[in-house]
Design an enzyme around this catalytic site. Sequence first.
Site, short mmCIF file in Angstrom:
data_model
loop_
_atom_site.label_atom_id
_atom_site.label_comp_id
_atom_site.label_asym_id
_atom_site.label_seq_id
_atom_site.Cartn_x
_atom_site.Cartn_y
_atom_site.Cartn_z
N LYS A 93 1.06 15.51 58.45
CA LYS A 93 0.70 16.25 57.24
C LYS A 93 -0.72 15.85 56.85
O LYS A 93 -1.10 14.68 56.99
CB LYS A 93 1.68 15.92 56.11
CG LYS A 93 1.32 16.51 54.74
CD LYS A 93 1.33 18.03 54.73
CE LYS A 93 0.88 18.58 53.37
NZ LYS A 93 0.70 20.06 53.40
N GLY A 145 0.55 22.41 47.76
CA GLY A 145 -0.42 21.67 46.96
C GLY A 145 -0.74 20.29 47.53
O GLY A 145 -0.99 19.35 46.78
N CYS A 156 -7.26 24.23 53.18
CA CYS A 156 -6.08 24.23 52.31
C CYS A 156 -6.24 25.29 51.22
O CYS A 156 -7.20 25.22 50.45
CB CYS A 156 -5.84 22.87 51.66
SG CYS A 156 -4.45 22.99 50.51
O1 RRO Z 1 -0.15 21.58 51.26
C1 RRO Z 1 -0.40 22.80 51.23
O2 RRO Z 1 -0.21 23.50 50.23
C2 RRO Z 1 -0.99 23.48 52.38
C3 RRO Z 1 -2.07 23.00 53.10
BR1 RRO Z 1 -2.84 21.34 52.78
C4 RRO Z 1 -2.62 23.78 54.15
O3 RRO Z 1 -3.59 23.40 54.82
N1 RRO Z 1 -2.06 24.98 54.39
C5 RRO Z 1 -1.01 25.44 53.70
O4 RRO Z 1 -0.54 26.56 53.97
N2 RRO Z 1 -0.47 24.69 52.69
#
Ligand code: RRO
Length: 311
Positions: free
Chosen positions: A45, A72, A131
Amino acid sequence: MVSTKTVLGGFEFDNCLMNAAGVWCMTKEELEEVKDSVAGTFVTKTATLDYRAGNPEPRYQNVPLGSINSMGLPNQGLTYYLDYLLELQEREPERTFFLSLVGMSPNETHTILKQVEASNFNGLVELNLSCPNVPGKPQIAYDFEMTEQILSEVFQYFTKPLGIKLPPYFDIVHFDQAAAIFNQFPLRFVNCVNSIGNGLYIEDESVVIKPKNGFGGIGGEYIKPTALANVHAFYQRLKPEIQIIGTGGVLTGRDAFEHILCGASMVQLGTTLQKEGMEAFQRITEELKAIMAEKGYEKLADFRGKLQYID
Ligand code: RRO
């Protein structure tokens, strides 16, 4: 013998399939499961410097043609993933794994990357420039000036293998402009694509996720044509040292085959892994091998990037 092994950034992997960052990779336990599956490797992650709880729930929903999320950036913080990877590379020195990361500001990104640089980590780093879900923070890679500045600064001190996770682009001029920037740097890979940002899914009269009044990143079947276009656009434009990871809309071996045909050297499962679980790696690997066998291909290089055009 048909093989789906691949080489990326100078490292060998027994299989070209792996998870996409965000799916099955929040904890060591999940990462161990991906590691011990038929997947070639895993990516963590996306880590920020400190632990983040992320957005309020519900923040992920499966929908018939894919998924919508506004997680998020929940994560355990850099140290958790880095310590685990350092321990793992002692335990399994012959394999290579990916650490995804980004700071909540350019300064934090540099702080994180300097920590990784100073550590013994010897895997691949994926800098997430895409993101879509942190309220008030635009996707970095949609701001070309900012992207160029961050990469210029990063490569002044960062010497380990680094690639970037990109959002989808939708205009040929943007493919040209982005590729011209990426080609200036010793990137090992670009990963196309993150979710299509800020979609809206409605059931009856309501949104289905709580953050941002329902706006969220779209993944799954919806996004395959956009993902393939991005993989191929960058395959056509980037110097050969910058390889492509294909992510988006891989439900079947045929979808993985198409990503490779467009130029991908590695293929990631996001929504499909979330919906189907770890069995997806075995199934899609077998489906991909069956297509290769039928076509007489023994290795990915036999068809990688060889998308046919109509004269
Ligand atoms: O954590 C998220 O909301 C998220 C991330 Br960091 C990302 O790069 N892509 C996504 O679809 N969700």
